[in-house]
Scaffold this motif. Structure first.
Motif, short mmCIF file in Angstrom:
data_model
loop_
_atom_site.label_atom_id
_atom_site.label_comp_id
_atom_site.label_asym_id
_atom_site.label_seq_id
_atom_site.Cartn_x
_atom_site.Cartn_y
_atom_site.Cartn_z
N ASN A 102 -1.13 3.48 13.15
CA ASN A 102 -1.56 4.88 13.12
C ASN A 102 -1.94 5.27 11.68
O ASN A 102 -1.63 4.56 10.72
CB ASN A 102 -0.51 5.82 13.71
CG ASN A 102 0.81 5.79 12.96
OD1 ASN A 102 0.84 5.71 11.74
ND2 ASN A 102 1.91 5.88 13.69
N LEU A 103 -2.60 6.41 11.55
CA LEU A 103 -3.13 6.80 10.24
C LEU A 103 -2.03 7.16 9.26
O LEU A 103 -2.24 7.11 8.04
CB LEU A 103 -4.11 7.97 10.40
CG LEU A 103 -5.36 7.67 11.24
CD1 LEU A 103 -6.28 8.89 11.26
CD2 LEU A 103 -6.10 6.44 10.74
N ALA A 104 -0.84 7.53 9.74
CA ALA A 104 0.27 7.87 8.85
C ALA A 104 0.75 6.68 8.05
O ALA A 104 1.43 6.83 7.03
CB ALA A 104 1.42 8.48 9.64
N LEU A 159 0.85 -1.18 0.00
CA LEU A 159 0.00 0.00 0.00
C LEU A 159 0.89 1.24 0.00
O LEU A 159 1.90 1.29 0.72
CB LEU A 159 -0.90 -0.02 1.24
CG LEU A 159 -1.87 1.13 1.47
CD1 LEU A 159 -3.11 0.61 2.21
CD2 LEU A 159 -1.23 2.24 2.28
N ASN A 160 0.55 2.22 -0.80
CA ASN A 160 1.33 3.46 -0.88
C ASN A 160 0.73 4.50 0.05
O ASN A 160 -0.31 5.09 -0.25
CB ASN A 160 1.34 3.98 -2.33
CG ASN A 160 2.12 5.28 -2.47
OD1 ASN A 160 2.82 5.71 -1.55
ND2 ASN A 160 2.00 5.93 -3.61
N SER A 161 1.37 4.75 1.19
CA SER A 161 0.83 5.69 2.17
C SER A 161 0.88 7.13 1.69
O SER A 161 0.22 7.99 2.27
CB SER A 161 1.59 5.57 3.50
OG SER A 161 2.93 6.01 3.35
N ALA A 162 1.64 7.39 0.61
CA ALA A 162 1.72 8.74 0.05
C ALA A 162 0.67 8.99 -1.03
O ALA A 162 0.57 10.10 -1.55
CB ALA A 162 3.12 8.99 -0.53
N CYS A 212 -5.64 2.06 23.86
CA CYS A 212 -4.96 1.50 22.68
C CYS A 212 -3.84 2.43 22.24
O CYS A 212 -3.98 3.65 22.29
CB CYS A 212 -5.96 1.33 21.54
SG CYS A 212 -5.27 0.62 20.03
N ILE A 213 -2.74 1.85 21.82
CA ILE A 213 -1.60 2.61 21.31
C ILE A 213 -1.61 2.57 19.79
O ILE A 213 -1.62 1.50 19.18
CB ILE A 213 -0.26 2.03 21.83
CG1 ILE A 213 -0.18 2.16 23.35
CG2 ILE A 213 0.93 2.72 21.16
CD1 ILE A 213 1.04 1.49 23.95
N GLU A 214 -1.64 3.75 19.15
CA GLU A 214 -1.49 3.84 17.70
C GLU A 214 0.00 3.88 17.38
O GLU A 214 0.74 4.67 17.97
CB GLU A 214 -2.16 5.10 17.17
CG GLU A 214 -3.67 5.11 17.31
CD GLU A 214 -4.29 6.36 16.72
OE1 GLU A 214 -4.60 6.36 15.51
OE2 GLU A 214 -4.44 7.34 17.47
N THR A 215 0.42 3.06 16.44
CA THR A 215 1.86 2.92 16.22
C THR A 215 2.18 2.63 14.76
O THR A 215 1.30 2.28 13.98
CB THR A 215 2.40 1.77 17.10
OG1 THR A 215 3.82 1.68 16.98
CG2 THR A 215 1.79 0.43 16.71
N ALA A 216 3.44 2.81 14.41
CA ALA A 216 3.97 2.35 13.11
C ALA A 216 4.83 1.14 13.43
O ALA A 216 5.89 1.27 14.04
CB ALA A 216 4.77 3.44 12.44
#
Length: 255
Positions: free
Chosen positions: A186-188, A125-128, A206-210
Motif C-alpha cells: 500500500n502507499l503508506a 526507504l524512509n516512508s516518512a 488486488c489487495i494493497e497491504t503492508a
C-alpha cells in the motif's frame, strides 16, 4: 587539464540539488500509453515539491510529447518527461525569480533478462520522507540500490522501509501471488504510485497491504511492473527459482 569552456556556473536548484520530477511513459505503436495517469501524477508530484508548472499545461506537454515521438520515429519504446526547477538556489544567489523547465527524451524499451533475478536491498526507504512516493529527479538512492544489487548478480532489488515492510523495487513496483490472490504494497509503505501499478489494479482484483519480505518468500509468483518494461515475472527471488506463474497477469499489458 580542464578546458575553460567545460566550466560553467549553474546555480539552479535542479543542478545543485536534483529539484524536479519526472515520469517515464511507455510508447506502444507510436502512442503514449496511460498518458492521463502519467500527467496526473506528474502534476501532483510537481505540486508536492513546490514546483510551479503553470507555464506547461496538459495540452502543451502532450502535444510536445507526440511531436518528439514522431520526430524520433519511436514505434515501441519509452519517453521521459522531466519538469526541473531552473530557479537559482537562494543559498548561492540573491535572485528570487522562479523558473521551471521541461525536458522530453525518448529511447528503446528496457531490456528484459530471460531469467530475472531479484533480491532484497540493504538500503532502507524512509516512508516518512517528504519525497516518499514522489518520482523526483533526486533518484540517487534508487540508483545506488540498483547498482548494489547488480554487483551481487541480481537485476533488481526489493527495498524495505524503516518498519521492514515491502515498499517496491529500486525502479519498479512489485506484486505477488499467494493462493490465487494478488497483493501489492500500500502507499503508506512509501511505495511509488506507479502508473503501471494503477493499471494492473484496475484490471485485476488486488489487495494493497503492508507486508514483510516473508510474504515474497512464501509467494507462488512475483511480478515487477514499470512503464519501461511493462509487467515481468521474477524468475529467481534470493536463491529460490519460480515456475511460470499466471500468464493472465502479463497478458493484460498492451502490445
Amino acid at each position: 587539464m580542464t578546458h575553460p569552456d567545460s566550466i560553467r556556473a549553474d546555480l539552479s536548484n535542479a543542478a545543485l540539488y536534483g529539484s524536479g520530477v519526472f515520469t517515464t511513459v511507455a510508447i506502444i505503436r507510436g502512442k503514449p500509453l496511460l498518458w492521463e495517469k502519467h500527467w496526473r501524477r506528474l502534476a501532483a508530484n510537481a505540486l508536492s515539491i513546490g514546483l510551479d508548472t503553470s507555464g506547461f499545461d496538459e495540452p502543451f506537454v502532450s502535444g510536445a510529447l507526440r511531436e518528439v515521438i514522431e520526430k524520433n520515429q519511436v514505434v515501441n519504446g519509452r519517453a521521459r518527461i522531466t519538469f526541473f526547477d531552473g530557479s537559482e538556489s537562494v543559498l548561492w544567489s540573491e535572485k528570487d525569480e522562479r523558473k521551471c523547465g521541461i525536458s522530453i527524451i525518448t529511447g528503446e524499451p528496457r531490456k528484459k533478462p530471460e531469467v530475472l533475478k531479484l533480491n532484497v536491498s540493504p538500503y532502507r526507504l524512509n516512508s516518512a520522507s517528504p519525497l516518499a512516493g514522489v518520482k523526483s529527479c533526486n533518484y540517487l538512492e534508487n540508483i545506488l540500490a540498483l547498482n548494489e544489487a547488480r554487483r551481487r548478480g541480481y537485476h533488481e532489488a526489493i527495498r524495505l522501509n524503516q518498519r521492514e515492510e515491502i515498499a517496491g523495487g529500486c525502479m519498479s513496483n512489485v506484486f505477488w501471488l499467494r493462493g490465487g490472490v494478488l497483493h501489492t504494497p500500500n502507499l503508506a509503505t512509501g511505495c511509488l504510485s506507479g502508473t503501471t501499478r494503477e493499471f494492473v489494479m484496475e484490471k485485476l482484483a488486488c489487495i494493497e497491504t503492508a507486508a514483510t519480505v516473508d510474504s515474497l518468500r512464501q509467494a507462488d509468483a512475483i511480478y515487477l511492473t514499470s512503464a519501461g518494461f511493462g509487467i515481468t515475472q521474477v524468475s529467481v527471488f534470493e536463491e529460490r527459482r519460480f515456475d511460470a506463474g499466471s500468464q493472465a497477469i502479463e497478458a493484460i499489458w498492451p502490445r
